[in-house]
Enzyme design. Structure first.
Site, mmCIF file in Angstrom:
data_model
loop_
_atom_site.group_PDB
_atom_site.id
_atom_site.type_symbol
_atom_site.label_atom_id
_atom_site.label_comp_id
_atom_site.label_asym_id
_atom_site.label_seq_id
_atom_site.Cartn_x
_atom_site.Cartn_y
_atom_site.Cartn_z
ATOM 1 N N HIS A 88 0.837 -1.198 0.000
ATOM 2 C CA HIS A 88 0.000 0.000 0.000
ATOM 3 C C HIS A 88 0.871 1.247 0.000
ATOM 4 O O HIS A 88 1.987 1.242 0.514
ATOM 5 C CB HIS A 88 -0.998 0.008 1.157
ATOM 6 C CG HIS A 88 -0.404 -0.133 2.536
ATOM 7 N ND1 HIS A 88 0.079 0.939 3.244
ATOM 8 C CD2 HIS A 88 -0.225 -1.222 3.338
ATOM 9 C CE1 HIS A 88 0.504 0.513 4.431
ATOM 10 N NE2 HIS A 88 0.348 -0.804 4.511
ATOM 11 N N GLU A 129 -4.834 1.726 2.824
ATOM 12 C CA GLU A 129 -4.883 0.502 3.623
ATOM 13 C C GLU A 129 -4.980 0.785 5.112
ATOM 14 O O GLU A 129 -5.610 0.040 5.856
ATOM 15 C CB GLU A 129 -3.649 -0.365 3.334
ATOM 16 C CG GLU A 129 -3.702 -1.757 3.936
ATOM 17 C CD GLU A 129 -3.106 -1.845 5.334
ATOM 18 O OE1 GLU A 129 -3.263 -2.897 5.957
ATOM 19 O OE2 GLU A 129 -2.485 -0.863 5.811
ATOM 20 N N GLU A 130 -4.351 1.882 5.544
ATOM 21 C CA GLU A 130 -4.330 2.177 6.986
ATOM 22 C C GLU A 130 -5.672 2.706 7.482
ATOM 23 O O GLU A 130 -5.871 2.877 8.680
ATOM 24 C CB GLU A 130 -3.219 3.185 7.305
ATOM 25 C CG GLU A 130 -1.819 2.735 6.909
ATOM 26 C CD GLU A 130 -1.293 1.582 7.756
ATOM 27 O OE1 GLU A 130 -2.034 1.078 8.612
ATOM 28 O OE2 GLU A 130 -0.145 1.194 7.531
ATOM 29 N N ASP A 181 6.525 -0.213 7.041
ATOM 30 C CA ASP A 181 5.085 -0.366 6.767
ATOM 31 C C ASP A 181 4.631 0.748 5.831
ATOM 32 O O ASP A 181 4.148 1.757 6.292
ATOM 33 C CB ASP A 181 4.317 -0.360 8.078
ATOM 34 C CG ASP A 181 2.841 -0.628 7.881
ATOM 35 O OD1 ASP A 181 2.437 -1.003 6.754
ATOM 36 O OD2 ASP A 181 2.074 -0.456 8.848
ATOM 37 N N ASP A 208 0.005 4.266 1.297
ATOM 38 C CA ASP A 208 -0.182 5.190 2.418
ATOM 39 C C ASP A 208 0.585 4.752 3.658
ATOM 40 O O ASP A 208 0.973 3.583 3.804
ATOM 41 C CB ASP A 208 -1.678 5.318 2.753
ATOM 42 C CG ASP A 208 -2.335 3.978 3.093
ATOM 43 O OD1 ASP A 208 -2.076 2.999 2.367
ATOM 44 O OD2 ASP A 208 -3.081 3.918 4.089
ATOM 45 N N ASP A 240 1.335 -10.273 -0.373
ATOM 46 C CA ASP A 240 0.922 -9.002 0.224
ATOM 47 C C ASP A 240 1.546 -8.894 1.603
ATOM 48 O O ASP A 240 2.149 -9.850 2.113
ATOM 49 C CB ASP A 240 -0.617 -8.941 0.303
ATOM 50 C CG ASP A 240 -1.149 -7.521 0.490
ATOM 51 O OD1 ASP A 240 -0.340 -6.571 0.501
ATOM 52 O OD2 ASP A 240 -2.379 -7.371 0.610
HETATM 53 ZN ZN LIG Z 1 0.831 -1.887 6.227
#
Ligand SMILES: [Zn+2]
Length: 203
Positions: free
Chosen positions: A97, A166-167, A132, A99, A192
């Site tokens: 992702h 995603e967050e 992340d 974001d 993923d």
């Molecule tokens: Zn993540």
């Protein structure tokens, strides 16, 4: 559901197999990705200019991916399709992702290096998203660009799919999945974010 776990150290077992890998360049590109403040809040309030900057970084950093693949935007999610040489094989998909979560207000001074500075020392790449999950986002692009540069078109097609929220809600990934379903795309496997747990998505 069939499951199996991998020894996490297996991930590092083949680092020396690619002596010509541009590791310093990859680190620099990751640092630039971290400097893009891709914080998603709501569709109305999100500043999408850092997302545009991240997209531009991808476009200019991975020439082999861009030449071999087709880049599409599904909303603000990114879908890159690279056709394989054997169309009878189902494609593989690599995800991440775009974001990152914001810095908790009031904790800025606790950061050793700025969250969006993209600071690199001789040991670490520092910043929000380093783990992340811009490491995975850019790492997947690095890997596919390396593959295409050194081995040409793979037999199996590859999709790179990067949601933007995603967050918060993961609506981007949901839209990507719906669009791929609408096109009748079926995958052999998908990678993923998550733990080092493999499971059979068809079970
Ligand atoms: Zn993540």
């Amino acid at each position: 559901m069939a499951t199996g776990t991998i020894d996490v150290f297996d991930h590092y077992a083949h680092e020396d197999d690619y002596p010509d890998l541009d590791a310093d360049g990859a680190v620099a590109r990751l640092a630039r990705a971290i400097a893009c403040r891709t914080i998603y809040t709501t569709p109305e309030e999100t500043d999408f200019s850092p997302f545009d900057a991240l997209l531009e970084l991808m476009r200019t950093s991975y020439p082999h991916v861009m030449a071999a693949g087709t880049l599409e935007l599904v909303g603000h999610s990114i879908l890159i399709g690279i056709p394989g040489s054997d169309p009878t094989l189902e494609a593989a998909q690599l995800m991440a992702h775009q974001d990152v979560v914001p810095v908790v207000p009031g904790t800025e001074s606790l950061w050793e290096h700025g969250a969006f500075e993209g600071f690199v020392d001789d040991e670490y790449v520092w910043g929000r998203g380093a783990l992340d999950i811009k490491d995975m986002l850019m790492g997947e692009l690095e890997a596919v660009d390396y593959l295409l540069a050194h081995h040409g078109r793979p037999r199996r097609g590859i999709y790179l799919a990067f949601g933007e929220d995603e967050e918060v809600t993961s609506r981007g990934a949901t839209r990507l999945a719906s669009e791929m379903e609408r096109r009748g795309i079926r995958l052999a496997w998908l990678l993923d974010e998550g733990t080092t747990t493999m499971f059979d998505g068809a079970a």
